[in-house]
Design a protein around this motif. Structure first.
Motif, short mmCIF file in Angstrom:
data_model
loop_
_atom_site.label_atom_id
_atom_site.label_comp_id
_atom_site.label_asym_id
_atom_site.label_seq_id
_atom_site.Cartn_x
_atom_site.Cartn_y
_atom_site.Cartn_z
N SER A 82 0.84 -1.29 0.03
CA SER A 82 0.06 -0.12 0.06
C SER A 82 0.95 1.34 0.14
O SER A 82 0.19 2.45 -0.51
CB SER A 82 -0.74 0.14 1.34
N VAL A 83 2.05 1.23 0.38
CA VAL A 83 3.00 2.35 0.75
C VAL A 83 4.23 2.27 -0.50
O VAL A 83 4.93 3.37 -0.39
CB VAL A 83 3.38 2.84 1.94
N MET A 84 4.45 1.12 -0.81
CA MET A 84 5.71 0.93 -1.55
C MET A 84 5.62 1.53 -2.94
O MET A 84 4.85 1.50 -3.58
CB MET A 84 5.99 -0.56 -1.77
N THR A 85 6.76 2.18 -3.32
CA THR A 85 6.80 2.99 -4.80
C THR A 85 8.09 2.18 -5.35
O THR A 85 9.01 1.91 -4.68
CB THR A 85 6.96 4.34 -4.50
N GLY A 86 8.15 2.47 -6.86
CA GLY A 86 9.43 2.21 -7.59
C GLY A 86 9.17 0.69 -7.82
O GLY A 86 7.81 0.18 -7.95
N THR A 87 10.30 -0.38 -8.03
CA THR A 87 10.28 -1.26 -8.39
C THR A 87 10.39 -2.49 -7.34
O THR A 87 11.50 -2.40 -6.76
CB THR A 87 11.07 -1.65 -9.63
N ALA A 88 9.68 -3.74 -7.38
CA ALA A 88 9.92 -4.65 -6.39
C ALA A 88 11.29 -5.45 -6.68
O ALA A 88 11.50 -5.73 -8.05
CB ALA A 88 9.03 -5.43 -6.13
N SER A 89 12.21 -5.68 -5.99
CA SER A 89 13.41 -6.39 -6.46
C SER A 89 12.74 -7.84 -6.17
O SER A 89 11.85 -8.24 -5.32
CB SER A 89 14.47 -6.15 -5.53
N ALA A 90 13.75 -8.92 -6.49
CA ALA A 90 13.49 -10.49 -6.33
C ALA A 90 13.45 -10.73 -4.91
O ALA A 90 12.57 -11.39 -4.55
CB ALA A 90 14.49 -11.11 -7.09
N ALA A 91 14.40 -9.93 -3.98
CA ALA A 91 14.28 -10.35 -2.53
C ALA A 91 12.99 -9.76 -1.92
O ALA A 91 12.47 -10.18 -1.04
CB ALA A 91 15.44 -9.56 -1.94
N ASP A 92 12.45 -8.43 -2.43
CA ASP A 92 11.07 -7.99 -2.07
C ASP A 92 10.13 -8.72 -2.28
O ASP A 92 9.10 -9.12 -1.61
CB ASP A 92 10.98 -6.52 -2.74
N ILE A 93 10.09 -9.37 -3.40
CA ILE A 93 9.08 -10.54 -3.79
C ILE A 93 9.11 -11.58 -3.12
O ILE A 93 7.95 -12.28 -2.33
CB ILE A 93 9.03 -10.68 -5.39
N ALA A 94 10.24 -12.07 -2.73
CA ALA A 94 10.47 -13.29 -2.02
C ALA A 94 9.94 -12.93 -0.36
O ALA A 94 9.15 -14.14 0.12
CB ALA A 94 11.90 -13.87 -2.02
N ARG A 95 10.19 -11.98 0.08
CA ARG A 95 9.69 -11.68 1.49
C ARG A 95 8.39 -11.44 1.69
O ARG A 95 7.70 -11.98 2.53
CB ARG A 95 10.47 -10.42 1.90
N PHE A 96 7.85 -10.93 0.56
CA PHE A 96 6.24 -10.51 0.25
C PHE A 96 5.43 -12.11 0.32
O PHE A 96 4.70 -12.34 0.94
CB PHE A 96 5.91 -9.94 -0.70
N GLU A 97 6.13 -12.88 -0.39
CA GLU A 97 5.52 -14.10 -0.58
C GLU A 97 5.36 -15.06 0.76
O GLU A 97 4.75 -15.82 0.83
CB GLU A 97 6.24 -15.00 -1.88
N ALA A 98 6.57 -14.80 1.16
CA ALA A 98 6.68 -15.65 2.54
C ALA A 98 5.82 -15.14 3.46
O ALA A 98 5.22 -15.96 4.44
CB ALA A 98 8.15 -15.29 3.03
N GLY A 99 5.54 -13.74 3.34
CA GLY A 99 4.28 -13.31 4.34
C GLY A 99 3.06 -13.80 3.91
O GLY A 99 2.05 -14.02 4.82
N VAL A 100 2.85 -13.76 2.72
CA VAL A 100 1.60 -14.48 2.26
C VAL A 100 1.46 -15.98 2.65
O VAL A 100 0.32 -16.42 3.12
CB VAL A 100 1.48 -14.55 0.70
#
Length: 309
Positions: free
Chosen positions: A40-58
């Motif tokens: 909801s607040v992130m801007t710019g482009t998600a890195s591969a590490a960002d995506i991995a952390r997000f998916e772990a939270g899911v």
């Protein structure tokens, strides 16, 4: 200083290139680094590490709801889950799962009049759906299963400069029947064209009258022959008008995470009289376009628009 070579010297130039190397496995630009903030607040482009952390939270969310793992049937009371990751400023990725019976119609609405039906119950650990917005604005992404509604907000920033065309044409009246070497890195209209050898061409090899062209050497590793913006901004590639000098070449478009957007092959040999061909691509959010093959890519023009930073 630029070195101008007359047309009759081209065989010598090509002979100096040596035998073509096999094209390498496709590789995209390195992913950018951005903070792993809530979507909801992130801007710019998600890195591969960002995506991995997000998916772990899911995965943790689903486990807490009793919806984890792979479902082969309705293994729990009817439930639905929705979470949204900002892939970049104009693209969203919805993570969703539902345990509702098959008879329950589930729909994902992206908030911009784009909708899609969702299979239920989910038979995979987590379903992922991607969407790119065409206009800036605040959107509500909604997952509806019967009377159960889950929502997530998404703010997009989609601002592009006007389309840029007429590449290389400033050389149209200055070269005559010849080519000019312009080095391994050539910059024009905010774009960088890189290859082991670049040449500007004029009035030869099927170029329309009044047009200039660019030869990019595509024999070696794909990562060595590419074009991108000089600022690192993403761009939309509506079309490219190009050919080759004798053997097929293929261009590949990549997003900022190195994901392949699309490809286009050129088999028209302009130095044998074949006309330039326009490929209408409609590629969005492009970070880099590379080239691979056994010859030169001969570009007449590009129709591109650059997104605002």
């Amino acid at each position: 200083m630029k070195r101008t070579a007359p047309l009759f010297l081209l065989p010598l130039l090509l002979a100096a290139c040596g035998q073509p190397s096999p094209p390498s496995v496709a590789s995209g630009p390195a992913a950018s680094n951005s903070a792993a903030l809530p979507s909801s607040v992130m801007t710019g482009t998600a890195s591969a590490a960002d995506i991995a952390r997000f998916e772990a939270g899911v995965e943790r969310d689903l486990a807490a709801l009793g919806m984890g793992g792979q479902l082969t049937a309705q293994g729990a009371a009817p439930k639905s889950y929705l979470n949204v990751l900002r892939v970049n400023d104009s693209s969203a990725r919805a993570y969703l799962k539902t345990t509702f019976p098959t008879a329950t119609g589930c729909t994902l609405d992206w908030g911009d009049s784009s909708t899609q039906s969702i299979s239920t119950p989910s038979t995979v650990a987590t379903d992922k759906q991607d969407h790119t917005y065409a206009q800036s604005g605040a959107y509500t992404i909604t997952l509806t299963c019967g009377t159960t509604v889950k929502t997530s907000s998404f703010q997009t920033t989609v601002v592009s400069s006007p389309n840029v065309m007429g590449f290389f044409d400033e050389y149209a009246g200055s070269l005559g029947n010849s080519i000019t070497e312009v080095g391994q890195s050539y910059i024009e209209k905010g774009f960088k064209f890189a290859s082991p050898e670049n040449y500007i061409t004029n009035t030869i090899w099927s170029l329309p009258q009044g047009h200039g062209g660019l030869l990019m050497y595509c024999y070696q590793q794909e990562s060595l022959t590419y074009f991108e913006t000089t600022t690192g901004q993403l761009f939309d590639l509506q079309s490219i008008t190009a050919g080759n000098l004798g053997a097929p070449v293929t261009i590949f478009g990549y997003d900022s995470l190195g994901g392949l957007i699309g490809s286009a092959e050129f088999t028209n040999a302009t130095n044998y009289g074949a006309p330039f061909e326009t490929r209408v691509l409609g590629w969005k959010n492009v970070a880099r376009v590379t080239c691979s093959g056994d010859d030169y890519l001969h570009i007449d023009d590009l129709d591109v628009s650059v997104q605002a930073p």
